[in-house]
Scaffold this motif. Sequence first.
Motif, PDB file in Angstrom:
ATOM      1  N   LYS A   1     -14.796  -0.358   2.290  1.00  0.00           N
ATOM      2  CA  LYS A   1     -13.458  -0.670   1.774  1.00  0.00           C
ATOM      3  C   LYS A   1     -12.780   0.603   1.291  1.00  0.00           C
ATOM      4  O   LYS A   1     -13.320   1.310   0.446  1.00  0.00           O
ATOM      5  CB  LYS A   1     -13.548  -1.664   0.613  1.00  0.00           C
ATOM      6  CG  LYS A   1     -12.193  -2.046   0.041  1.00  0.00           C
ATOM      7  CD  LYS A   1     -12.341  -2.967  -1.151  1.00  0.00           C
ATOM      8  CE  LYS A   1     -11.030  -3.426  -1.732  1.00  0.00           C
ATOM      9  NZ  LYS A   1     -10.116  -2.396  -2.111  1.00  0.00           N
ATOM     10  N   TYR A   2     -11.603   0.909   1.850  1.00  0.00           N
ATOM     11  CA  TYR A   2     -10.816   2.032   1.340  1.00  0.00           C
ATOM     12  C   TYR A   2     -10.218   1.601   0.005  1.00  0.00           C
ATOM     13  O   TYR A   2      -9.660   0.521  -0.115  1.00  0.00           O
ATOM     14  CB  TYR A   2      -9.707   2.427   2.321  1.00  0.00           C
ATOM     15  CG  TYR A   2      -8.832   3.509   1.738  1.00  0.00           C
ATOM     16  CD1 TYR A   2      -9.323   4.799   1.601  1.00  0.00           C
ATOM     17  CD2 TYR A   2      -7.570   3.229   1.269  1.00  0.00           C
ATOM     18  CE1 TYR A   2      -8.554   5.781   1.009  1.00  0.00           C
ATOM     19  CE2 TYR A   2      -6.789   4.205   0.679  1.00  0.00           C
ATOM     20  CZ  TYR A   2      -7.296   5.487   0.559  1.00  0.00           C
ATOM     21  OH  TYR A   2      -6.540   6.449  -0.043  1.00  0.00           O
ATOM     22  N   ASP A   3     -10.328   2.475  -1.019  1.00  0.00           N
ATOM     23  CA  ASP A   3      -9.952   2.063  -2.381  1.00  0.00           C
ATOM     24  C   ASP A   3      -8.937   2.976  -3.038  1.00  0.00           C
ATOM     25  O   ASP A   3      -8.777   2.944  -4.254  1.00  0.00           O
ATOM     26  CB  ASP A   3     -11.224   1.974  -3.228  1.00  0.00           C
ATOM     27  CG  ASP A   3     -11.023   1.161  -4.501  1.00  0.00           C
ATOM     28  OD1 ASP A   3     -10.246   0.185  -4.464  1.00  0.00           O
ATOM     29  OD2 ASP A   3     -11.625   1.527  -5.521  1.00  0.00           O
TER      30      ASP A   3
ATOM     31  N   PHE B   1     -10.001  10.875  -1.947  1.00  0.00           N
ATOM     32  CA  PHE B   1      -9.797   9.581  -1.310  1.00  0.00           C
ATOM     33  C   PHE B   1     -11.115   8.824  -1.443  1.00  0.00           C
ATOM     34  O   PHE B   1     -12.184   9.381  -1.179  1.00  0.00           O
ATOM     35  CB  PHE B   1      -9.411   9.761   0.156  1.00  0.00           C
ATOM     36  CG  PHE B   1      -8.092  10.458   0.341  1.00  0.00           C
ATOM     37  CD1 PHE B   1      -6.912   9.731   0.414  1.00  0.00           C
ATOM     38  CD2 PHE B   1      -8.023  11.837   0.432  1.00  0.00           C
ATOM     39  CE1 PHE B   1      -5.689  10.372   0.589  1.00  0.00           C
ATOM     40  CE2 PHE B   1      -6.809  12.486   0.607  1.00  0.00           C
ATOM     41  CZ  PHE B   1      -5.635  11.747   0.681  1.00  0.00           C
TER      42      PHE B   1
ATOM     43  N   GLU C   1       0.835  -1.209   0.000  1.00  0.00           N
ATOM     44  CA  GLU C   1       0.000   0.000   0.000  1.00  0.00           C
ATOM     45  C   GLU C   1       0.869   1.257   0.000  1.00  0.00           C
ATOM     46  O   GLU C   1       0.580   2.223  -0.720  1.00  0.00           O
ATOM     47  CB  GLU C   1      -0.932  -0.008   1.208  1.00  0.00           C
ATOM     48  CG  GLU C   1      -1.988  -1.085   1.138  1.00  0.00           C
ATOM     49  CD  GLU C   1      -2.694  -1.331   2.455  1.00  0.00           C
ATOM     50  OE1 GLU C   1      -3.905  -1.628   2.411  1.00  0.00           O
ATOM     51  OE2 GLU C   1      -2.048  -1.233   3.533  1.00  0.00           O
TER      52      GLU C   1
ATOM     53  N   TRP D   1      -6.706   6.760  -3.866  1.00  0.00           N
ATOM     54  CA  TRP D   1      -6.888   8.206  -4.068  1.00  0.00           C
ATOM     55  C   TRP D   1      -6.487   8.587  -5.479  1.00  0.00           C
ATOM     56  O   TRP D   1      -5.791   7.861  -6.184  1.00  0.00           O
ATOM     57  CB  TRP D   1      -6.084   9.012  -3.047  1.00  0.00           C
ATOM     58  CG  TRP D   1      -4.596   8.782  -3.124  1.00  0.00           C
ATOM     59  CD1 TRP D   1      -3.897   7.794  -2.500  1.00  0.00           C
ATOM     60  CD2 TRP D   1      -3.628   9.536  -3.868  1.00  0.00           C
ATOM     61  NE1 TRP D   1      -2.571   7.878  -2.810  1.00  0.00           N
ATOM     62  CE2 TRP D   1      -2.369   8.953  -3.648  1.00  0.00           C
ATOM     63  CE3 TRP D   1      -3.722  10.646  -4.692  1.00  0.00           C
ATOM     64  CZ2 TRP D   1      -1.201   9.443  -4.220  1.00  0.00           C
ATOM     65  CZ3 TRP D   1      -2.549  11.130  -5.271  1.00  0.00           C
ATOM     66  CH2 TRP D   1      -1.315  10.530  -5.023  1.00  0.00           C
TER      67      TRP D   1
ATOM     68  N   ASP E   1     -19.319   4.781  -4.474  1.00  0.00           N
ATOM     69  CA  ASP E   1     -18.115   5.387  -3.893  1.00  0.00           C
ATOM     70  C   ASP E   1     -18.469   6.565  -2.998  1.00  0.00           C
ATOM     71  O   ASP E   1     -19.354   7.363  -3.323  1.00  0.00           O
ATOM     72  CB  ASP E   1     -17.174   5.897  -4.987  1.00  0.00           C
ATOM     73  CG  ASP E   1     -16.530   4.783  -5.783  1.00  0.00           C
ATOM     74  OD1 ASP E   1     -16.535   3.630  -5.308  1.00  0.00           O
ATOM     75  OD2 ASP E   1     -16.034   5.069  -6.885  1.00  0.00           O
TER      76      ASP E   1
ATOM     77  N   LEU F   1      -8.462   6.582   6.976  1.00  0.00           N
ATOM     78  CA  LEU F   1      -9.624   6.151   6.197  1.00  0.00           C
ATOM     79  C   LEU F   1      -9.703   4.625   6.078  1.00  0.00           C
ATOM     80  O   LEU F   1     -10.798   4.060   6.043  1.00  0.00           O
ATOM     81  CB  LEU F   1      -9.622   6.809   4.819  1.00  0.00           C
ATOM     82  CG  LEU F   1      -9.842   8.323   4.831  1.00  0.00           C
ATOM     83  CD1 LEU F   1      -9.780   8.889   3.424  1.00  0.00           C
ATOM     84  CD2 LEU F   1     -11.166   8.688   5.499  1.00  0.00           C
ATOM     85  N   THR F   2      -8.559   3.958   6.025  1.00  0.00           N
ATOM     86  CA  THR F   2      -8.545   2.494   6.006  1.00  0.00           C
ATOM     87  C   THR F   2      -9.128   1.953   7.313  1.00  0.00           C
ATOM     88  O   THR F   2      -9.971   1.048   7.307  1.00  0.00           O
ATOM     89  CB  THR F   2      -7.122   1.952   5.790  1.00  0.00           C
ATOM     90  OG1 THR F   2      -6.648   2.417   4.515  1.00  0.00           O
ATOM     91  CG2 THR F   2      -7.081   0.437   5.823  1.00  0.00           C
TER      92      THR F   2
ATOM     93  N   ALA G   1     -12.936   2.622   7.290  1.00  0.00           N
ATOM     94  CA  ALA G   1     -13.624   1.703   6.380  1.00  0.00           C
ATOM     95  C   ALA G   1     -13.714   0.308   6.990  1.00  0.00           C
ATOM     96  O   ALA G   1     -14.787  -0.314   6.979  1.00  0.00           O
ATOM     97  CB  ALA G   1     -12.904   1.662   5.032  1.00  0.00           C
TER      98      ALA G   1
ATOM     99  N   GLU H   1      -4.663   8.130   4.472  1.00  0.00           N
ATOM    100  CA  GLU H   1      -5.012   6.768   4.052  1.00  0.00           C
ATOM    101  C   GLU H   1      -5.141   5.824   5.246  1.00  0.00           C
ATOM    102  O   GLU H   1      -6.040   4.982   5.281  1.00  0.00           O
ATOM    103  CB  GLU H   1      -3.970   6.224   3.074  1.00  0.00           C
ATOM    104  CG  GLU H   1      -4.053   6.833   1.707  1.00  0.00           C
ATOM    105  CD  GLU H   1      -3.161   6.124   0.725  1.00  0.00           C
ATOM    106  OE1 GLU H   1      -3.706   5.559  -0.236  1.00  0.00           O
ATOM    107  OE2 GLU H   1      -1.935   6.110   0.934  1.00  0.00           O
TER     108      GLU H   1
ATOM    109  N   ILE I   1     -13.713   5.641  -0.677  1.00  0.00           N
ATOM    110  CA  ILE I   1     -14.178   4.544   0.169  1.00  0.00           C
ATOM    111  C   ILE I   1     -15.366   3.919  -0.554  1.00  0.00           C
ATOM    112  O   ILE I   1     -16.288   4.624  -0.964  1.00  0.00           O
ATOM    113  CB  ILE I   1     -14.607   5.045   1.560  1.00  0.00           C
ATOM    114  CG1 ILE I   1     -13.431   5.683   2.284  1.00  0.00           C
ATOM    115  CG2 ILE I   1     -15.208   3.905   2.377  1.00  0.00           C
ATOM    116  CD1 ILE I   1     -13.809   6.372   3.572  1.00  0.00           C
TER     117      ILE I   1
END
Length: 108
Positions: free
Chosen positions: A100-102, A35, A9, A104, A69, A90-91, A94, A87, A37
Amino acid sequence: MKAELNKQEIRATNDAIARFKSNDPGLKRTYDVEFVIVDPNTSFELNLIESFLGENEIEFRTVRRYKSDILVEVQMKLEEKQILEIESYLTYFANEHGLKYDGWGAFE
């Protein structure tokens, strides 16, 4: 609370930042960074994310939904430490809420 990001990551974030260096060698420009999610049920309350961001002193421009999203827009320079910090928050968020963080993306 924050999540620990793994090496893959972190590498993906560094690779993404590097792609901007050809047009912004010193990374001096300010970007609108989104970002993402993923909310598979499209029913998550955005105000919960806004509260979480505020509690963790993450300044943001908007939180909005686009299909499944949730987009958190932050105006910032592409600084590795700051992006990785957001990140990780936010991870964590989520993971705690079945989302689920996806990643940016950035726009000038």
